[in-house]
Design an enzyme around this catalytic site. Structure first.
Site, PDB file in Angstrom:
ATOM      1  N   GLY A 140       0.832  -1.198   0.000  1.00 31.52           N
ATOM      2  CA  GLY A 140       0.000   0.000   0.000  1.00 31.52           C
ATOM      3  C   GLY A 140       0.857   1.234   0.000  1.00 31.52           C
ATOM      4  N   GLN A 196       0.251   9.188   2.081  1.00 32.86           N
ATOM      5  CA  GLN A 196       0.668  10.525   1.650  1.00 32.86           C
ATOM      6  C   GLN A 196       2.176  10.706   1.746  1.00 32.86           C
ATOM      7  OE1 GLN A 196      -1.220  13.645   3.830  1.00 32.86           O
ATOM      8  NE2 GLN A 196      -0.396  15.275   2.560  1.00 32.86           N
ATOM      9  N   PHE A 197       2.808  10.025   2.705  1.00 36.51           N
ATOM     10  CA  PHE A 197       4.221  10.286   2.957  1.00 36.51           C
ATOM     11  C   PHE A 197       5.129   9.098   2.654  1.00 36.51           C
ATOM     12  CE2 PHE A 197       1.837  13.129   5.698  1.00 36.51           C
ATOM     13  CZ  PHE A 197       2.398  14.344   5.365  1.00 36.51           C
ATOM     14  N   GLY A 198       4.577   7.981   2.212  1.00 34.86           N
ATOM     15  CA  GLY A 198       5.447   6.849   1.929  1.00 34.86           C
ATOM     16  C   GLY A 198       4.688   5.640   1.463  1.00 34.86           C
ATOM     17  N   VAL A 256       4.260   1.076   1.875  1.00 40.03           N
ATOM     18  CA  VAL A 256       4.450  -0.138   2.670  1.00 40.03           C
ATOM     19  C   VAL A 256       4.700  -1.280   1.697  1.00 40.03           C
ATOM     20  CG1 VAL A 256       3.495  -1.687   4.394  1.00 40.03           C
ATOM     21  CG2 VAL A 256       2.903   0.741   4.442  1.00 40.03           C
ATOM     22  N   LYS A 291       7.885  -0.231   6.133  1.00 38.60           N
ATOM     23  CA  LYS A 291       7.321   1.103   5.963  1.00 38.60           C
ATOM     24  C   LYS A 291       8.451   2.021   5.518  1.00 38.60           C
ATOM     25  CE  LYS A 291       3.552   1.162   9.334  1.00 38.60           C
ATOM     26  NZ  LYS A 291       3.029   1.890  10.508  1.00 38.60           N
ATOM     27  N   ASP A 348      -8.069   2.610  14.569  1.00 37.95           N
ATOM     28  CA  ASP A 348      -8.466   1.988  13.304  1.00 37.95           C
ATOM     29  C   ASP A 348      -8.492   0.461  13.452  1.00 37.95           C
ATOM     30  OD1 ASP A 348      -9.264   1.774  10.691  1.00 37.95           O
ATOM     31  OD2 ASP A 348      -7.279   2.120   9.827  1.00 37.95           O
TER      32      ASP A 348
END
Length: 871
Positions: free
Chosen positions: A585, A588-590, A592, A623, A727
């Site tokens: 996946g 916004q910043f990186g 996985v 990550k 979550d």
């Protein structure tokens, strides 16, 4: 991957809706198909396919005619049976289905004839032929070129077979195959959805293969169903099979086939003009908005997206329009990931498109080309469906015909009458809704100081960078058969322009409003503190902008201060020992990634061990922070490492190592071999008759309870640290050997679960179907709201993740339902009790969804209850 099929079961509309309304719906459709979601039964078992659309080469008797070849039906003598005994190598007998329009077919089901114990005939094997025009028939082959499909082993069981590749067809024939003379009978079903792209064929140069560092890479269109010579003509293939290629085309583990399988590729050495020309033919004149081309961009192998594309348009039999559309995408020499390139077609009207794709490097590779279009209104047939035999269609026939001028006035009059009736119905419906709302407002005591409660989550709490479109979701009442839908519900949500809810005044406005902030600089305040020791972690939360767009855990500010002075308790891992397998996946910043790590055992604590040999690579999730991430994102990334390094629990994903000496910054965590719990359960069935019919793998109730107990144990550990997950869902629980569960946070970053998150004004997204009412309306995230989410997660587990929570409600209705929880006038809607859920377990779920946060059980209490249930 392509987006979901918007209308999976449209056939009833053709007989129930007025023609003008049908034209309106056709004109509004913009679609692509996703083979994983496009798995609706097309109407043999449900009766949506009419008797006149089912034909056969012959029949044994009137009671075994083609119309009785419906899956799971016992009408007539219980199945279709050909007139004579089927002989080996004979393909003369067939059962044929006319779907009336092109459909994307991903799955087939077959069954024999038992007729209540009076029969025992079935087809051990069969082949499939299909046609888009009724004249040219194509034999289906799987990705390895095999035509024969394994059928039934008895007359009772239903056998489902995936079609890989899927087929695009209007007519489908089932042809029994045997190895010795015998009587056969068949009942069948087709699964898929309507093919709304309208593409019927593409013509392209023959694809090529190459050698890359002694690796033979085949880039041919191996499933193309047209003629293949120096070029490919009048067929469809891998560019329309719904399967996007991997970032690294040299990998071949998806289908256990050769490297480069997913892609069709060409080299510039074979094209002196510098471009590859592909022509696309459509079923009718359409209004084209965009074209999407999935391209590989592994520039280290001299593969790049196209430098420029020029598209010409043609309507009917006219010449190509002189004014083409040209588009030049931005070249990317930094990110090697494959990507969709979107080309605007500016609403050109055409029935054929010819596009010239210009090389920007040695190789150009495509895996999917899709079009978004509206059907041209004037070119849609208004005649009733044809009732003659399907083979009467001739290749020269025009599917669109002119309406007789003598009937034009009658037709117009009918359409005007239909419009008038629809307007009247709409006005009546709207008036009833307005009147009902007025009565509801009149019955409530409204105060002058009405509180406006909005979705107060700050946009930086949850962010997501994936665009989605609205779609519809079938209700639970619509599915009353095991085979109504073979795949769990495709995600759906809406994007309102305003997200404000007006509710009656709180009974204690000052206390509740005081805790709406999710990040404050004041000392922690806890409404329950007056009762003694705080029972839940309340506000004063530090927000960490993680790689996935949100944070794994909401950490109390005091705890964060204690962590800030400590060094990272994990070692630096050599990047060269990481082998990237696939992208799980992105946020916004990186990103996985799923990777294999060599020698990871040397970097582990003494209290941690892998259930594998020392020299075997370890499967890990990495990550990775983007190199261009801002300073705040980098600081938050390092803080997240500190937090993760302190979490050591058997049911929480462990941080194993880091790569922070150079960019890009990486944290390496565990990954479980069976993936996430949502996908794991959706591939399984509960033990019982349904599992026996579908030959699906099963999970027992005791194992479901065991997994739920582990989730509760992991959350008990987090709550003991005053950490709030925010979550919790099955998508964020990973499954290992022997049903081992570990809680993670990858769900938000995966496109697969984008529909589980509700977008706020184009930026922030929330998992509203798992969130408590106070989290949605007030922005309060506490251990109590995690308890609420656990109740939903437990419900998912016991339903085998076959549908989204509240699938019968739209996202707006889910938010409105939280208002009912706040008002507490006994009108709130709860998730229903799952079929295999005992009453004590459902009472536990209901206790997790209590309005008063102090009345919800703690995770310690939940864990004890589940342990007692397992005894």
């Amino acid at each position: 991957m392509k987006t979901w099929c918007l209308f999976g079961m449209k056939r009833p509309w053709k007989t129930q809706l007025p023609p003008l309304f049908l034209l309106y719906l056709l004109g509004a459709v913009r679609t692509q198909v996703n083979p994983g979601v496009c798995r609706y039964p097309l109407g043999m078992s449900g009766g949506l396919i009419q008797d006149e659309d089912i034909s056969a080469s012959s029949q044994w008797s009137e009671s075994t005619a083609a119309r009785y070849g419906r899956l799971d039906f016992e009408d007539g003598d219980g199945a279709w049976c050909p007139e004579i005994t089927v002989e080996p190598d004979s393909l003369k007998e067939f059962l044929q289905i006319d779907l009336r329009s092109l459909h994307f077919i991903t799955l087939v089901g077959t069954q024999g004839r038992h007729a209540g114990g009076m029969g025992n005939e079935f087809a051990q094997m069969y082949k499939i032929k299909y046609s888009r025009d009724g004249s040219r028939w194509i034999s289906w082959r799987n990705r390895q070129g095999k035509q024969v499909i394994e059928g039934n082993r008895n007359a009772y069981d239903i056998v489902l077979k995936d079609l890989e590749p899927p087929i695009i067809a209007r007519f489908v024939r089932f042809m029994p195959v045997i190895d010795h003379s015998m009587n056969v009978c068949m009942r069948v079903e087709l699964y898929g959805c309507e093919w709304l792209d309208g593409l019927v064929s593409y013509n392209a140069p023959a694809s090529q293969h190459t050698m890359l560092n002694d690796l033979q890479v085949y880039l041919n269109d191996s499933v193309y169903d047209g003629a293949v010579g120096y070029s490919m003509t009048e067929g469809l293939g891998q560019l329309t099979d719904g399967q996007s290629g991997l970032d690294d085309f040299t990998l071949s583990h998806v289908y256990n086939v050769w490297p480069g399988y997913d892609y069709v590729g060409w080299t510039n050495e074979s094209f002196p003009n510098g471009y590859v020309e592909i022509m696309f033919e459509f079923d009718r004149t359409r209004n084209f908005t965009t074209m999407k081309v999935h391209c590989n961009n592994m520039f280290k192998w001299h593969v790049k997206t196209f430098q420029k594309v020029t598209c010409y348009f043609r309507s009917s039999e006219s010449d190509w329009e002189p004014s083409p559309v040209s588009f030049s995408p931005v070249m990317d020499d930094v990110n090697p990931s494959a990507r969709f390139v979107t080309v605007s077609l500016y609403n050109h009207m055409a029935s054929a498109i010819k596009c010239q794709y210009y090389f920007s490097d040695v190789w150009m590779m495509f895996s999917e080309i899709t079009f978004q279009s509206d059907t041209a209104m004037y070119n849609t047939t208004l005649a009733p469906p044809k009732t003659g035999p399907p083979t009467s269609t001739q290749p020269g026939d025009d599917p669109t015909h002119k309406v007789d001028d003598s009937n034009t006035r009658i037709l117009i009059g009918c359409l005007v009458a239909i419009i008038f009736i629809l307007v009247v119905i709409i006005v009546i419906i709207l008036w009833r809704q307005v009147w009902q709302k007025m009565l509801e407002k009149a019955s409530r005591r409204m105060l002058d100081d009405e509180l406006t409660a909005s979705l107060s989550i700050q946009s930086e709490t949850f962010t997501y960078n994936n665009n989605n479109d609205p779609s519809s979701a079938p209700s639970e009442q619509e599915s009353n058969s095991t085979y109504e839908r073979i795949f769990p519900m495709g995600p759906d949500y809406q994007e309102p322009s305003r997200l404000i809810r007006k509710l009656p005044e709180f009974s204690q406005p000052t206390e509740e409003a005081a805790s709406t902030s999710t990040a404050t600089k004041s000392p922690p305040t806890n409404p329950s503190s007056q009762d003694g020791v705080p029972h839940y972690a309340e506000a004063d939360i530090v927000n960490l902008q993680g790689v996935t767009g949100g944070n794994t855990y909401a950490v109390p500010a005091l705890t964060m201060d204690l962590l800030s002075g400590k060094d990272v308790a994990v070692e630096e891992f050599p990047r060269k020992l990481l082998t990237f397998k696939e992208k799980l996946g992105e946020g916004q910043f990186g990103e996985v990634h799923l990777c294999e790590a060599e020698g990871m055992q040397d970097f582990m604590d003494a209290d941690f061990s892998f259930d594998i040999s020392e020299k075997q690579p370890v499967l890990v999730a990495v990550k990775m922070l983007r190199a261009d991430a801002n300073k705040n994102a980098r600081n938050d990334f390092l803080k997240e490492i500190k937090i993760m390094s302190r979490l050591k629990d058997p049911n929480i994903i462990r941080l194993l190592a880091v790569c922070i000496c150079s960019d890009p910054l990486c944290m390496i965590t565990e990954y479980m071999e069976n993936g996430d719990l949502n996908q794991f359960l959706s591939r399984h069935e509960p033990e019982g008759q349904i599992a026996l019919l579908s030959n699906a793998p099963t999970v027992s109730y005791s194992n479901l309870l065991y997994m739920a107990t582990q989730i509760a144990s992991g959350m008990k550990y987090l709550s003991s640290l005053n950490f709030v997950h925010r979550d919790l869902a099955t998508r964020n629980c990973l499954v290992g050997k022997n049903y081992t569960i570990k809680i993670a946070d990858f769900g938000m970053s995966r496109n697969l679960y984008s529909g589980d998150y509700y977008r706020i004004q184009g930026r922030a997204v929330l998992p509203i179907r798992w969130m408590s009412w106070e989290s949605i309306l007030l922005g309060k995230f506490t251990t109590a709201s995690d308890v609420w989410a656990f109740g939903v997660t437990l419900w998912e587990t016991l339903t085998f993740c076959k549908e989204q929570p509240y699938s019968q409600l739209s996202d707006e209705q889910v938010i409105e339902n939280t208002g009912e929880f706040f008002r507490d006038q006994k009108r709130q809607i709860y998730l229903p009790q799952p079929a295999m859920c005992p009453d004590p377990l459902y009472k536990l779920m209901l206790s997790c969804w209590r309005r008063n946060t102090k009345e919800r059980p703690s995770f310690q209490e939940i864990h004890c209850i589940l342990l007692e249930c397992r005894v």
